[in-house]
Design a protein around this motif. Structure first.
Motif, short mmCIF file in Angstrom:
data_model
loop_
_atom_site.label_atom_id
_atom_site.label_comp_id
_atom_site.label_asym_id
_atom_site.label_seq_id
_atom_site.Cartn_x
_atom_site.Cartn_y
_atom_site.Cartn_z
N ILE A 54 0.95 -1.09 0.31
CA ILE A 54 0.07 -0.36 -0.37
C ILE A 54 1.25 1.29 -0.20
N LYS A 55 2.05 1.09 -0.24
CA LYS A 55 2.96 2.66 -0.14
C LYS A 55 2.74 3.35 -1.24
N PRO A 56 2.60 4.77 -1.38
CA PRO A 56 2.62 4.47 -3.12
C PRO A 56 3.64 5.13 -3.83
N LEU A 57 3.34 4.55 -4.33
CA LEU A 57 3.53 4.76 -6.17
C LEU A 57 3.44 5.74 -7.73
N ALA A 58 4.07 6.67 -7.29
CA ALA A 58 3.11 7.19 -8.23
C ALA A 58 2.07 7.93 -7.35
N GLY A 59 1.70 8.64 -6.80
CA GLY A 59 0.53 8.72 -5.98
C GLY A 59 -0.80 8.49 -5.64
N VAL A 60 -0.34 6.90 -6.31
CA VAL A 60 -1.38 5.76 -5.51
C VAL A 60 -0.30 4.17 -4.98
N PRO A 61 -1.72 3.73 -4.01
CA PRO A 61 -1.08 2.94 -3.65
C PRO A 61 -0.67 1.71 -4.58
N LEU A 62 0.83 1.07 -4.44
CA LEU A 62 0.94 0.34 -4.86
C LEU A 62 -0.08 -1.65 -5.25
N ILE A 63 -0.80 -1.45 -4.67
CA ILE A 63 -2.52 -2.60 -5.17
C ILE A 63 -2.93 -1.88 -5.47
N GLY A 64 -3.04 -0.26 -5.35
CA GLY A 64 -4.15 0.14 -6.49
C GLY A 64 -3.97 -0.08 -7.58
N TRP A 65 -2.61 -0.13 -8.58
CA TRP A 65 -2.72 -0.26 -9.33
C TRP A 65 -3.30 -1.71 -10.09
N ALA A 66 -3.37 -2.66 -9.64
CA ALA A 66 -3.31 -3.84 -9.96
C ALA A 66 -5.05 -4.12 -9.98
N LEU A 67 -6.04 -3.37 -9.06
CA LEU A 67 -7.41 -3.41 -7.96
C LEU A 67 -7.60 -2.61 -9.48
N ARG A 68 -7.14 -1.41 -9.89
CA ARG A 68 -7.53 -0.28 -11.13
C ARG A 68 -8.51 -1.36 -12.00
N ALA A 69 -7.06 -2.26 -12.74
CA ALA A 69 -7.45 -3.04 -14.01
C ALA A 69 -8.02 -3.61 -13.63
N ALA A 70 -8.00 -4.46 -12.61
CA ALA A 70 -8.83 -5.36 -12.58
C ALA A 70 -10.35 -5.41 -12.59
N VAL A 71 -11.15 -4.37 -11.99
CA VAL A 71 -12.33 -2.97 -11.77
C VAL A 71 -12.97 -2.77 -12.73
N ASP A 72 -11.71 -2.21 -13.65
CA ASP A 72 -12.09 -1.48 -14.70
C ASP A 72 -12.28 -3.26 -16.00
N SER A 73 -11.84 -4.17 -16.16
CA SER A 73 -11.45 -5.28 -17.00
C SER A 73 -13.68 -5.52 -17.47
N GLU A 74 -13.63 -5.67 -15.59
CA GLU A 74 -15.25 -5.46 -16.07
C GLU A 74 -15.62 -7.11 -16.61
N VAL A 75 -14.76 -7.88 -16.15
CA VAL A 75 -14.95 -9.68 -16.49
C VAL A 75 -15.26 -10.41 -15.62
N PHE A 76 -14.76 -9.99 -14.20
CA PHE A 76 -14.75 -10.45 -12.87
C PHE A 76 -16.08 -10.33 -12.44
N ASP A 77 -16.58 -11.38 -11.47
CA ASP A 77 -18.01 -11.55 -10.95
C ASP A 77 -17.59 -11.26 -9.87
N SER A 78 -16.48 -10.75 -8.75
CA SER A 78 -16.00 -10.37 -7.93
C SER A 78 -14.61 -9.88 -7.63
N VAL A 79 -13.58 -9.73 -7.11
CA VAL A 79 -12.77 -8.85 -6.54
C VAL A 79 -12.11 -8.61 -5.67
N TRP A 80 -11.45 -9.82 -5.31
CA TRP A 80 -10.94 -9.54 -3.87
C TRP A 80 -9.62 -9.10 -3.80
N VAL A 81 -9.41 -9.04 -1.91
CA VAL A 81 -8.11 -9.11 -1.59
C VAL A 81 -7.90 -10.13 0.07
#
Length: 481
Positions: A122-149
């Motif tokens: 969760i350390k900010p990378l370019a202003g975004v938490p590291l995990i946020g970059w991957a979560l953003r791609a997963a959510v915006d792909s719109e192919v998952f019935d659920s997104v989990w951490v």
């Protein structure tokens, strides 16, 4: 004339007459024969015509029969083709039905303990938490019935939820340094039996884009594979490692040194880049993440960034700013003026840097709406001045502005993914989580910072609005979900 002479003359006349008669008979016979020949010829001609006609009728009948046969054959072919298409549609429908009933889940494993960088996920990378970059791609792909951490840490849980993920609280048994990814995923499936396909996305792969996720998933849902993993093509010559104290000599592992190829003449090798691993539940139950009918998915080198070991943090930030997925294109920015500027509305109306930032967004077709509080009488008195200077709509909102913003979005047919929000304090927390892209100044309280998707490098009154505008515009041309 004597009797004898007369007798001779009579005989001569008789002979002449007999000859004439014979000639007439012969002529008559000849005519008869000729007529018979003509009749025979005519008969033959008629017979030939009848035969020709009969033959023509026969050919016509054959052609008709052939045409009829061809027509029937074509009809059968059309019917067969129609049946084939119908069967294919049925198979496709059945496949789609099966696909729709298969629950596909994205799962990011984010343990709190990190030997290198504390809470690196969760350390900010370019202003975004590291995990946020991957979560953003997963959510915006719109192919998952659920997104989990899957995590064991409360702070990671808060950030994950802010980015739209559900949280699986992993047990201590699978939170040790020695725990494998397979063990953690198996525990997740024990608690979430509805999941049929798991996509294990690495939190340390910030340059993952939705497109790659969608295309890789098709290999399972459409092509029937059991596992799909991401790879990248590397052009690196490898050599065997040897003990320097031994007499053993090193040797090339993937090239002939005597015939060393040029880079452009060598296709390279496929190496795992760790971005994601798609696996069916059935395969995971057998103790495998890669197996069964397995295939790789090749990603471009620029999107294959692994924070675990490839590069250090400053270099990673530059790569992410250039190649990371920034989210869907922002169409509207809500900016809480009083919260984002230390001097309030006067700072925004008089600060050239802030107004320039707003004008930059407007030139790129990003609408900016400035939010003021109904309880702030000073802000209301300067609203007209602010509107004139910035060209923005200034809107009054209450203590809970959500309903006001929903009304604006409904009129513009916008979803939260189309909207950016800039806030500052606890009152803005919910909006910071809902907006597709959100930010707080660098000096914002901790609670708001954890809810935001971008933390500005600058503080209130020092150009935070400019900072966030630059962040939006830097990624705007790259947003290709």
């Amino acid at each position: 004339m004597s009797a004898k002479r007369r007798h001779d003359d009579n005989e001569a006349d008789g002979a002449v007459s007999s000859n004439k008669k014979q000639k007439r008979q012969e002529a008559a016979t000849s005519n008869m024969k000729q007529k018979k020949r003509q009749v025979a010829a005519t008969s033959n001609m008629k017979q030939k015509k009848r035969q020709a006609a009969a033959s023509s009728d026969m050919k016509q009948k054959k052609r008709h029969v052939a045409a009829t046969s061809n027509m029937k054959q074509k009809k059968r072919q059309v019917a067969a083709t129609s049946n084939m298409k119908q069967k294919k549609r049925h198979v496709a429908a059945t496949s789609n039905m099966k696909q729709k009933t298969r629950h596909v889940a994205a799962l990011i494993l984010a343990r709190g303990g990190s030997k290198g960088i504390p809470l690196k996920n969760i350390k900010p990378l370019a202003g975004v938490p590291l995990i946020g970059w991957a979560l953003r791609a997963a959510v915006d792909s719109e192919v998952f019935d659920s997104v989990w951490v899957s995590t064991d840490h409360a702070e990671i849980k808060k950030v994950a939820e802010a980015w739209g993920a559900q949280v699986h609280q992993r047990s201590p048994e699978v939170s040790r340094d020695s725990t494998s990814s397979l063990e953690t995923i198996q525990e997740f499936l024990e608690y979430h039996n509805e999941v049929d396909i798991v996509c294990n996305i690495q939190a340390t792969s910030p340059c993952l884009h939705p497109f790659d996720v969608r295309e890789a998933l098709k290999k399972i849902t459409e092509d029937g594979y059991d596992s799909v993993f991401s790879v990248v093509r590397r052009h690196q010559f490898r050599w065997k490692e040897v003990d320097e104290l031994s007499d053993e000599k090193t040797k090339a592992l993937n090239l002939d040194p005597a015939n060393r190829p040029r880079r452009q003449d060598w296709p390279g090798e496929l190496c795992e880049n760790g971005s994601f691993y798609f696996t069916t539940k059935d395969l995971i139950k057998t103790g495998q993440l890669q197996g069964g009918k397995s295939i790789y998915y090749e990603m471009l080198p620029e999107f294959s960034v692994d924070i675990d070991g490839d590069i250090d943090w400053p270099v990673a930030e530059q790569r992410v700013l250039r190649y990371g997925y920034p989210g869907k294109v922002v169409r509207l920015l809500f900016c809480n003026v009083s919260a984002c500027l230390a001097e309030g509305i006067n700072a925004l109306s008089s600060n050239t840097r802030n107004t320039s930032a707003i004008h930059m967004l407007q030139e790129k077709q990003v609408e900016v709406m400035l939010l003021t509080s109904r309880n702030n009488t000073v802000a209301q008195s300067l609203a007209d001045k602010l509107k004139k200077r910035t060209g923005c709509e200034v809107r009054e909102v209450g203590k809970k502005p959500l309903n006001d913003l929903l009304e604006v979005m409904k009129k513009r047919s916008l979803d939260w993914k189309d909207v950016a929000f800039m806030g500052f304090d606890q009152a803005d927390e919910k909006l910071l989580k809902l907006a597709g892209l959100s930010a707080v100044p660098g000096d914002a309280p901790e609670l708001a910072s954890k809810a935001a998707k971008y933390i500005c490098h600058l503080s209130r009154g020092s150009g935070a609005v400019w900072d966030f505008a630059e962040h939006i515009l830097l990624h705007k041309p790259m947003a290709k979900p």
